[in-house]
Design a protein around this motif. Structure first.
Motif, mmCIF file in Angstrom:
data_model
loop_
_atom_site.group_PDB
_atom_site.id
_atom_site.type_symbol
_atom_site.label_atom_id
_atom_site.label_comp_id
_atom_site.label_asym_id
_atom_site.label_seq_id
_atom_site.Cartn_x
_atom_site.Cartn_y
_atom_site.Cartn_z
ATOM 1 N N LYS A 1 0.835 -1.203 0.000
ATOM 2 C CA LYS A 1 0.000 0.000 0.000
ATOM 3 C C LYS A 1 0.871 1.256 0.000
ATOM 4 C CE LYS A 1 -4.016 -1.928 -0.049
ATOM 5 N NZ LYS A 1 -4.934 -1.788 -1.142
ATOM 6 N N ARG A 2 1.952 1.240 0.751
ATOM 7 C CA ARG A 2 2.842 2.409 0.807
ATOM 8 C C ARG A 2 3.509 2.643 -0.543
ATOM 9 N NH1 ARG A 2 3.723 7.183 1.859
ATOM 10 N NH2 ARG A 2 5.776 7.782 2.506
ATOM 11 N N ILE A 3 3.998 1.586 -1.146
ATOM 12 C CA ILE A 3 4.623 1.715 -2.466
ATOM 13 C C ILE A 3 3.610 2.221 -3.483
ATOM 14 C CG2 ILE A 3 5.592 0.399 -4.398
ATOM 15 C CD1 ILE A 3 7.100 -1.280 -2.302
ATOM 16 N N SER A 4 2.413 1.652 -3.456
ATOM 17 C CA SER A 4 1.369 2.092 -4.388
ATOM 18 C C SER A 4 1.047 3.559 -4.196
ATOM 19 C CB SER A 4 0.096 1.261 -4.203
ATOM 20 O OG SER A 4 0.330 -0.065 -4.570
ATOM 21 N N SER A 5 0.972 3.980 -2.950
ATOM 22 C CA SER A 5 0.665 5.382 -2.649
ATOM 23 C C SER A 5 1.778 6.305 -3.149
ATOM 24 C CB SER A 5 0.471 5.550 -1.145
ATOM 25 O OG SER A 5 0.322 6.893 -0.809
ATOM 26 N N ILE A 6 3.014 5.948 -2.867
ATOM 27 C CA ILE A 6 4.152 6.762 -3.308
ATOM 28 C C ILE A 6 4.196 6.815 -4.833
ATOM 29 C CG2 ILE A 6 6.678 6.885 -3.415
ATOM 30 C CD1 ILE A 6 6.684 5.678 -0.558
ATOM 31 N N MET A 7 3.981 5.671 -5.465
ATOM 32 C CA MET A 7 4.035 5.642 -6.929
ATOM 33 C C MET A 7 2.917 6.486 -7.524
ATOM 34 S SD MET A 7 5.303 1.788 -7.722
ATOM 35 C CE MET A 7 5.372 1.992 -9.472
ATOM 36 N N SER A 8 1.732 6.426 -6.935
ATOM 37 C CA SER A 8 0.631 7.252 -7.438
ATOM 38 C C SER A 8 0.978 8.730 -7.333
ATOM 39 C CB SER A 8 -0.656 6.958 -6.670
ATOM 40 O OG SER A 8 -1.125 5.682 -7.002
ATOM 41 N N ASP A 9 1.592 9.103 -6.225
ATOM 42 C CA ASP A 9 1.943 10.513 -6.011
ATOM 43 C C ASP A 9 3.114 10.966 -6.876
ATOM 44 O OD1 ASP A 9 -0.041 10.667 -4.119
ATOM 45 O OD2 ASP A 9 1.322 10.506 -2.395
ATOM 46 N N GLN A 10 4.166 10.141 -6.939
ATOM 47 C CA GLN A 10 5.412 10.578 -7.571
ATOM 48 C C GLN A 10 5.582 10.116 -9.015
ATOM 49 O OE1 GLN A 10 8.731 9.513 -5.108
ATOM 50 N NE2 GLN A 10 7.830 10.428 -3.289
ATOM 51 N N VAL A 11 4.926 9.047 -9.402
ATOM 52 C CA VAL A 11 5.189 8.461 -10.707
ATOM 53 C C VAL A 11 4.033 8.672 -11.677
ATOM 54 C CG1 VAL A 11 5.657 6.301 -11.927
ATOM 55 C CG2 VAL A 11 6.752 6.741 -9.724
ATOM 56 N N PHE A 12 2.814 8.433 -11.224
ATOM 57 C CA PHE A 12 1.686 8.410 -12.141
ATOM 58 C C PHE A 12 0.978 9.741 -12.301
ATOM 59 C CE2 PHE A 12 1.438 3.870 -10.534
ATOM 60 C CZ PHE A 12 2.236 3.390 -11.550
ATOM 61 N N ASN A 13 1.406 10.766 -11.608
ATOM 62 C CA ASN A 13 0.772 12.084 -11.664
ATOM 63 C C ASN A 13 -0.707 11.974 -11.336
ATOM 64 O OD1 ASN A 13 3.265 13.193 -12.382
ATOM 65 N ND2 ASN A 13 2.889 12.841 -14.532
ATOM 66 N N ASP A 14 -1.581 12.148 -12.298
ATOM 67 C CA ASP A 14 -3.017 12.117 -12.006
ATOM 68 C C ASP A 14 -3.673 10.798 -12.411
ATOM 69 O OD1 ASP A 14 -2.785 12.532 -14.721
ATOM 70 O OD2 ASP A 14 -4.478 13.909 -14.835
ATOM 71 N N LEU A 15 -2.888 9.744 -12.515
ATOM 72 C CA LEU A 15 -3.428 8.416 -12.829
ATOM 73 C C LEU A 15 -3.386 7.532 -11.591
ATOM 74 C CD1 LEU A 15 -1.698 7.487 -16.208
ATOM 75 C CD2 LEU A 15 -4.044 8.247 -15.863
ATOM 76 N N SER A 16 -4.381 6.668 -11.466
ATOM 77 C CA SER A 16 -4.336 5.657 -10.409
ATOM 78 C C SER A 16 -3.479 4.489 -10.902
ATOM 79 C CB SER A 16 -5.741 5.177 -10.071
ATOM 80 O OG SER A 16 -6.256 4.395 -11.136
ATOM 81 N N LEU A 17 -3.114 3.636 -9.977
ATOM 82 C CA LEU A 17 -2.361 2.440 -10.329
ATOM 83 C C LEU A 17 -3.175 1.572 -11.295
ATOM 84 C CD1 LEU A 17 0.259 0.938 -9.717
ATOM 85 C CD2 LEU A 17 -0.891 -0.120 -7.776
ATOM 86 N N GLU A 18 -4.477 1.482 -11.072
ATOM 87 C CA GLU A 18 -5.339 0.710 -11.962
ATOM 88 C C GLU A 18 -5.368 1.298 -13.371
ATOM 89 O OE1 GLU A 18 -8.900 0.958 -9.583
ATOM 90 O OE2 GLU A 18 -8.740 -1.174 -9.119
ATOM 91 N N GLN A 19 -5.452 2.615 -13.459
ATOM 92 C CA GLN A 19 -5.476 3.254 -14.769
ATOM 93 C C GLN A 19 -4.160 3.011 -15.500
ATOM 94 O OE1 GLN A 19 -6.445 7.228 -13.432
ATOM 95 N NE2 GLN A 19 -8.565 7.022 -14.109
#
Length: 191
Positions: A61-79
C-alpha cells in the motif's frame, strides 16, 4: 557494497503492481491451500497469513501510494495498469480487459471512460461486427505509458538497490507462483 539490481529485474516488478490491483484476491485461501500442500499446522498457516498481511498492508500500500503521487501524476495504479495492457496488446475489448484485471464489466467501463476523457485511450467499432468496440492507446496514452515506465524503473531501482539481486529474483519467483495459483483457481471456479 551491494551489486546494483539490473533493470531487467525491475521490469517483472511491474507485474507485482498488477497483482496488487486485483483486490478480489483471497490470499488467505491461497496460503491455506499452500499450507495444506506443505503439511503445515494451522498455527503456522495463521502466522504466515499474519506476516503476509503485515507486509502487504505496509509495503504494498505504501509503495502504491508513493508511486501514485510521484510516478503516475493524475493516474491511479489501476489506470496505469490499463495503459500497460493496451500498450502491449494494441487493441482489445473492454470485456477482455475486465477479465485480465479480474474486475466486473461495469467497473471497467468507468475506468475506460475516465481514461478516454483524459484522451489516453480511444474506442473504435469493429468493422466486421459493429457490436464490438475495441480499445486502443492514443498517442498521448503511449507517451504517458512510456514516461511512467521510465519513472517506475527509476523509482523501484532506488529501493531495489538495497536488495541482493538473488533475493529480488526469489521475490519475483514467489509472486509468479502465487499468480499461477490464482490463475488456476480462477479457471477452476469459472469452469
Amino acid at each position: 557494497m551491494r551489486k546494483k539490481v539490473s533493470s531487467n529485474l525491475i521490469k517483472p516488478f511491474c507485474f507485482f503492481n498488477i497483482l496488487t490491483i486485483q483486490s478480489d484476491l483471497n490470499i488467505v485461501n491461497i496460503v491455506n491451500c499452500l499450507g495444506s500442500e506443505l503439511n503445515l499446522d494451522k498455527n503456522k498457516v495463521k502466522l504466515l497469513i499474519k506476516r503476509y498481511e503485515d507486509v502487504y498492508l505496509f509495503a504494498t500500500k505504501r509503495i502504491s501510494s508513493i508511486m501514485s503521487d510521484q510516478v503516475f501524476n493524475d493516474l491511479s495504479l489501476e489506470q496505469f495498469a490499463i495503459l500497460r495492457i493496451l500498450y502491449h496488446r494494441d487493441s482489445m475489448r473492454a470485456s477482455e480487459l475486465a477479465e485480465i484485471l479480474g474486475v466486473n464489466k461495469s467497473a471497467i467501463t468507468m475506468k475506460v471512460e475516465k481514461l478516454e476523457k483524459k484522451r489516453l485511450i480511444t474506442r473504435e467499432r469493429d468493422q466486421e461486427d459493429r457490436r464490438n468496440i475495441h480499445l486502443h492507446l492514443s498517442e498521448k496514452g503511449q507517451r504517458v505509458y512510456k514516461d511512467g515506465e521510465t519513472k517506475i524503473e527509476n523509482f523501484v531501482s532506488s529501493y531495489l538497490n538495497e536488495l541482493d539481486p538473488r533475493d529480488f529474483e526469489l521475490f519475483i519467483n514467489l509472486y509468479e507462483k502465487i499468480l499461477t495459483i490464482i490463475q488456476k483457481d480462477r479457471k477452476e471456479s469459472t469452469g
